[in-house]
Design an enzyme around this catalytic site. Structure first.
Site, PDB file in Angstrom:
ATOM      1  N   SER A  56      -3.916 -44.535 -56.570  1.00 59.45           N
ATOM      2  CA  SER A  56      -4.085 -45.886 -57.114  1.00 59.45           C
ATOM      3  C   SER A  56      -4.082 -45.925 -58.643  1.00 59.45           C
ATOM      4  CB  SER A  56      -5.360 -46.524 -56.559  1.00 59.45           C
ATOM      5  OG  SER A  56      -6.457 -45.647 -56.697  1.00 59.45           O
ATOM      6  N   CYS A  85      -3.999 -48.239 -48.143  1.00 61.31           N
ATOM      7  CA  CYS A  85      -4.670 -47.085 -48.762  1.00 61.31           C
ATOM      8  C   CYS A  85      -4.799 -47.257 -50.280  1.00 61.31           C
ATOM      9  CB  CYS A  85      -3.976 -45.797 -48.347  1.00 61.31           C
ATOM     10  SG  CYS A  85      -5.100 -44.402 -48.467  1.00 61.31           S
ATOM     11  N   ARG A 147      -7.219 -39.188 -47.495  1.00 57.83           N
ATOM     12  CA  ARG A 147      -8.082 -39.465 -48.652  1.00 57.83           C
ATOM     13  C   ARG A 147      -8.298 -40.980 -48.787  1.00 57.83           C
ATOM     14  NH1 ARG A 147      -8.992 -35.637 -52.259  1.00 57.83           N
ATOM     15  NH2 ARG A 147      -8.726 -36.961 -54.085  1.00 57.83           N
ATOM     16  N   HIS A 198      -2.586 -45.601 -43.195  1.00 57.14           N
ATOM     17  CA  HIS A 198      -1.152 -45.622 -43.504  1.00 57.14           C
ATOM     18  C   HIS A 198      -0.319 -46.020 -42.284  1.00 57.14           C
ATOM     19  CE1 HIS A 198      -0.819 -43.505 -47.478  1.00 57.14           C
ATOM     20  NE2 HIS A 198      -2.016 -43.071 -47.132  1.00 57.14           N
ATOM     21  N   GLU A 200       2.593 -47.076 -42.137  1.00 59.38           N
ATOM     22  CA  GLU A 200       4.015 -46.743 -42.327  1.00 59.38           C
ATOM     23  C   GLU A 200       4.318 -45.296 -41.931  1.00 59.38           C
ATOM     24  OE1 GLU A 200       1.747 -46.775 -44.522  1.00 59.38           O
ATOM     25  OE2 GLU A 200       2.098 -45.195 -45.992  1.00 59.38           O
TER      26      GLU A 200
HETATM   27  N1  LIG Z   1      -3.454 -41.975 -49.236  1.00 58.17           N
HETATM   28  C1  LIG Z   1      -3.802 -42.691 -50.269  1.00 58.17           C
HETATM   29  O1  LIG Z   1      -3.192 -43.689 -50.622  1.00 58.17           O
HETATM   30  C2  LIG Z   1      -4.961 -42.134 -51.011  1.00 58.17           C
HETATM   31  C3  LIG Z   1      -5.522 -43.054 -52.055  1.00 58.17           C
HETATM   32  C4  LIG Z   1      -6.094 -42.230 -53.186  1.00 58.17           C
HETATM   33  N2  LIG Z   1      -7.243 -41.494 -52.753  1.00 58.17           N
HETATM   34  C5  LIG Z   1      -6.413 -43.118 -54.369  1.00 58.17           C
HETATM   35  O2  LIG Z   1      -7.467 -43.152 -54.838  1.00 58.17           O
HETATM   36  O3  LIG Z   1      -5.593 -43.814 -54.824  1.00 58.17           O
END
Ligand SMILES: NC(=O)CC[C@H](N)C(=O)O
EC number: 3.5.1.2
Length: 223
Positions: A56, A85, A147, A198, A200
């Site tokens: 992100s 996510c 994550r 996710h 996708e």
């Molecule tokens: N699979 C993901 O998009 C992980 C997000 C990621 N941990 C983040 O902080 O952006």
């Protein structure tokens, strides 16, 4: 083509190609055109947008560098947007566990979300999800969590509709309360859809169809 909507996928970093594949699979049944969005001009062509998973802070930084940050905020104000996510983090109103230098957000969905909320012990996992409103809803949707962020709180009185939860015993700190906000993995608020996993990455187009049906075709005039 008459009645066709253009769904953009923010293509600065992360799993944007996989979202495009899922949307392209839907084209037999829905009138959808896809655009990979890298510039403000690309965004202008879109009726709706998907912000993919990835990282992100990197996506926000690249959005700033490509002049997309402010156009994205304006877009979210009026058009359907789905964040998956990392995209879910960017769509949130506030973030806990931001990187030291902070985290730029786009906002749009009234939740507080924790980045990397599963901690290091369960960084990635899969779980079957019952999703309210999905076609063939008796068939669970396999959620892939990498994550993933965790929803910590919903703003009081925000018009949020929860559409999928994990069982509370799967939480990083297991809870008994099935209404614990941390169990929420998919929700809608107005034109926006947020999933902490996710969709996708699963060969199952039902979540993309859901976004098209519930958020895009209900709100975008197709003339
Ligand atoms: N699979 C993901 O998009 C992980 C997000 C990621 N941990 C983040 O902080 O952006």
């Amino acid at each position: 083509m008459s009645g066709t909507v253009t769904i953009g996928i923010l293509a600065l970093q992360g799993a944007f190609a996989e979202h495009q594949t899922r949307l392209q699979n839907l084209r037999l049944k829905r009138k959808i055109t896809t655009v990979l969005v890298k510039t403000p001009e690309d965004l202008q062509r879109c009726d709706a947008l998907i912000i993919p998973g990835g990282e992100s802070t990197t996506i926000a930084l690249l959005a700033r560098l490509s002049g997309l940050l402010e156009p994205l905020k304006a877009f979210i104000y009026t058009k359907p947007v789905w964040g998956t996510c990392a995209g879910a983090i960017l769509l949130s109103q506030s973030v806990t566990n931001a990187k030291k230098d902070g985290q730029e957000l786009l906002g749009g969905v009234s939740v507080d979300i924790a980045r990397n909320g599963w901690g290091s012990q369960v960084e990635s996992f899969e779980a079957p999800l019952d999703v309210n409103g999905l076609h063939e809803s008796s068939v669970p949707f396999i959620g892939i969590f990498i994550r993933a962020p965790v929803v910590l709180a919903l703003a009081p009185d925000a018009p949020i509709q929860v559409i999928a939860r994990l069982p509370p015993h799967l939480l990083p700190e297991p809870a008994d309360d099935e209404n614990d906000p941390r169990t929420i993995v998919a929700l809608r608020q107005g034109l926006h859809l947020l999933t902490t996993f996710h969709p996708e990455l699963t060969p199952d187009d039902r979540f993309h169809d859901y976004f098209a049906r519930k958020c895009v075709f209900t709100t975008v005039p197709t003339v």
